[in-house]
Design an enzyme around this catalytic site. Structure first.
Site, PDB file in Angstrom:
ATOM      1  N   ILE A  65     -44.568 -62.142 106.924  1.00  0.00           N
ATOM      2  CA  ILE A  65     -45.399 -61.475 106.144  1.00  0.00           C
ATOM      3  C   ILE A  65     -45.683 -62.343 104.954  1.00  0.00           C
ATOM      4  O   ILE A  65     -44.741 -63.075 104.457  1.00  0.00           O
ATOM      5  CB  ILE A  65     -44.875 -60.093 105.756  1.00  0.00           C
ATOM      6  CG1 ILE A  65     -43.344 -60.135 104.924  1.00  0.00           C
ATOM      7  CG2 ILE A  65     -44.775 -59.163 106.758  1.00  0.00           C
ATOM      8  CD1 ILE A  65     -43.046 -58.783 104.652  1.00  0.00           C
ATOM      9  N   ASP A  66     -46.699 -62.108 104.100  1.00  0.00           N
ATOM     10  CA  ASP A  66     -47.244 -62.818 103.225  1.00  0.00           C
ATOM     11  C   ASP A  66     -46.250 -62.907 102.013  1.00  0.00           C
ATOM     12  O   ASP A  66     -45.684 -61.920 101.975  1.00  0.00           O
ATOM     13  CB  ASP A  66     -48.571 -62.585 102.652  1.00  0.00           C
ATOM     14  CG  ASP A  66     -49.788 -62.806 103.820  1.00  0.00           C
ATOM     15  OD1 ASP A  66     -49.505 -63.708 104.788  1.00  0.00           O
ATOM     16  OD2 ASP A  66     -50.778 -62.171 103.770  1.00  0.00           O
TER      17      ASP A  66
END
Length: 321
Positions: free
Chosen positions: A127-128
Site C-alpha cells: 500500500i502506498d
C-alpha cells in the site's frame, strides 16, 4: 612469556584483517576459507528472527493477527513498505520501512512448521506510503504462494475508506430497479475505467457528506471503496481523473483541484478491512473441509472524523457575528 603473548596478539590481528564479509561478485581463490555465520547481532528480544545484521528501526507497527504462516499489520501513514533506493542514500533513513521492521515484530514459525519457513517474513502486497491500514505478511513459502494466487484471482476482498474533496453523486446500479432503493445510500457504484492500458474496476458507496468552506462544491464526502483490480494508484487516479474529485491530501493527482487548506493534512485513505482464505487452516466441521476465512477490520484513524466534524462546524458557524 611476554613475547609469546605479543606474537599471539599479532596473529589474531592478522587473521581479523584477512577476514571480510563476502559480497556478490567477490573472487574466491585457492586456500580461502568460506564460512557462514548463522546468528548475528545482539538482541534483547528472543523472538526476533536470527539472521538480521542491522539495528531495529525506530518505530513500531501494531500486529493485528499472527500465526506460524501469516500475519496482518496496521501500517501507519507516512511509512513506506519498501525503501526507494533511487531516492535514498542508504543507512538508517533507508531502513525506516516495514520491510526492515518485520523481523523484529513478528515471531518466527515454530520448528517443524510445514510449508517451508522463510528466512525472513515476506510482504505479499503493497500500500502506498501516505496510505494507512492493513498489510498482509507471509511467513512460509506455502503461505506466500497461496496469498499471491488469491490476489491474482481476486479472491481477497479489501475495503478502503477515503475522504473526497467534492460532492460525489450517489448513483443507482444497473440492477437496482426498485424506486425505493434510489434514496438508499448503501448501494454500490462501479467505476470501470482502464488505467495504463489495463482494465480497472473500483466499487464505492457513500457513507457521509458534510459542508465545507474549503472543499470543492462546498462538500466533503466520506466513501467506502472495494477494489476489483489492483492497478497502480487505482483509487487516487479514478476519482481524480474520472470524477474530477480528488482524495483529500492527494499531492500527486489533485493538481489545482486540491485546495491549499488540505495539502498539508496528509492523504485521507485507509485500508480498513480485508478477508482471505488461510493457506493452511481448514474447517473440520465443514463437509467440504474448506479453508478458514480470515477477516480483519480496524477502526478508521481519528483524524478522519475529526476533519469532517471540524469542516462541518466551521461551515455551519454564523460568521456574521
Amino acid at each position: 612469556m611476554i613475547l609469546v603473548q605479543e606474537q599471539h596478539q599479532l596473529q589474531q590481528q592478522q587473521q581479523q584483517q584477512q577476514q571480510q564479509r563476502g559480497k556478490v561478485g567477490d573472487f574466491v581463490f585457492s586456500g580461502d576459507v568460506i564460512s557462514c555465520q548463522m546468528f548475528l547481532g545482539n538482541y534483547s528480544k528472543k523472538q526476533c528472527y536470527p539472521n538480521i545484521t542491522y539495528e531495529k528501526p525506530q518505530f513500531n507497527v501494531p500486529v493485528l493477527y499472527e500465526d506460524d504462516h501469516v500475519a496482518v499489520l496496521n501500517k501507519p501513514a507516512g511509512i513506506a513498505v519498501y525503501s526507494d533506493t533511487r531516492n535514498s542514500s542508504g543507512g538508517k533513513k533507508q531502513r525506516r520501512t516495514i520491510h526492515f521492521l518485520l523481523p523484529f515484530i513478528l515471531i518466527p514459525p515454530k520448528k517443524g512448521t510445514e510449508g517451508g519457513i522463510l528466512r525472513r517474513p515476506g510482504i505479499v502486497h503493497r500500500i502506498d506510503k501516505p496510505t494507512s491500514g492493513i498489510l498482509v505478511i507471509a511467513k512460509t513459502k506455502i503461505a506466500m504462494q497461496s496469498l499471491h494466487e488469491q490476489f491474482r484471482t481476486r479472491k481477497i476482498q479489501k475495503i478502503y475508506t477515503a475522504i473526497i474533496n467534492g460532492d460525489i453523486q450517489q448513483q443507482v446500479g444497473e440492477n437496482d430497479n426498485d424506486n425505493d432503493r434510489k434514496e438508499d445510500l448503501s448501494c454500490w457504484n462501479v467505476i470501470d475505467y482502464p488505467l495504463g492500458g489495463k482494465y480497472a474496476i473500483t466499487s464505492w458507496k457513500l457513507l457521509r457528506k458534510v459542508q465545507s468552506l474549503n472543499a470543492k462544491d462546498g462538500i466533503l464526502s466520506k466513501i467506502e471503496i472495494r477494489l476489483e483490480t489492483g492497478r497502480y494508484h487505482q483509487i487516487r487516479r479514478h476519482f481524480s481523473w474520472l470524477y474530477r474529485r480528488p482524495l483529500v491530501g492527494d499531492h500527486l493527482y489533485a493538481g489545482l483541484l486540491q485546495a491549499h487548506h488540505f495539502r498539508s493534512k496528509g492523504l485521507y485513505l485507509c485500508s480498513n478491512g480485508i478477508s482471505f482464505h488461510h493457506p493452511i487452516m481448514r474447517n473440520n466441521d465443514d463437509a467440504n473441509d474448506e479453508t478458514v476465512i480470515v477477516e480483519v477490520t480496524i477502526d478508521l484513524p481519528k483524524r478522519f472524523d475529526k476533519l469532517m466534524n471540524a469542516e462541518e462546524s466551521w461551515a455551519l458557524y454564523d460568521h456574521s457575528c
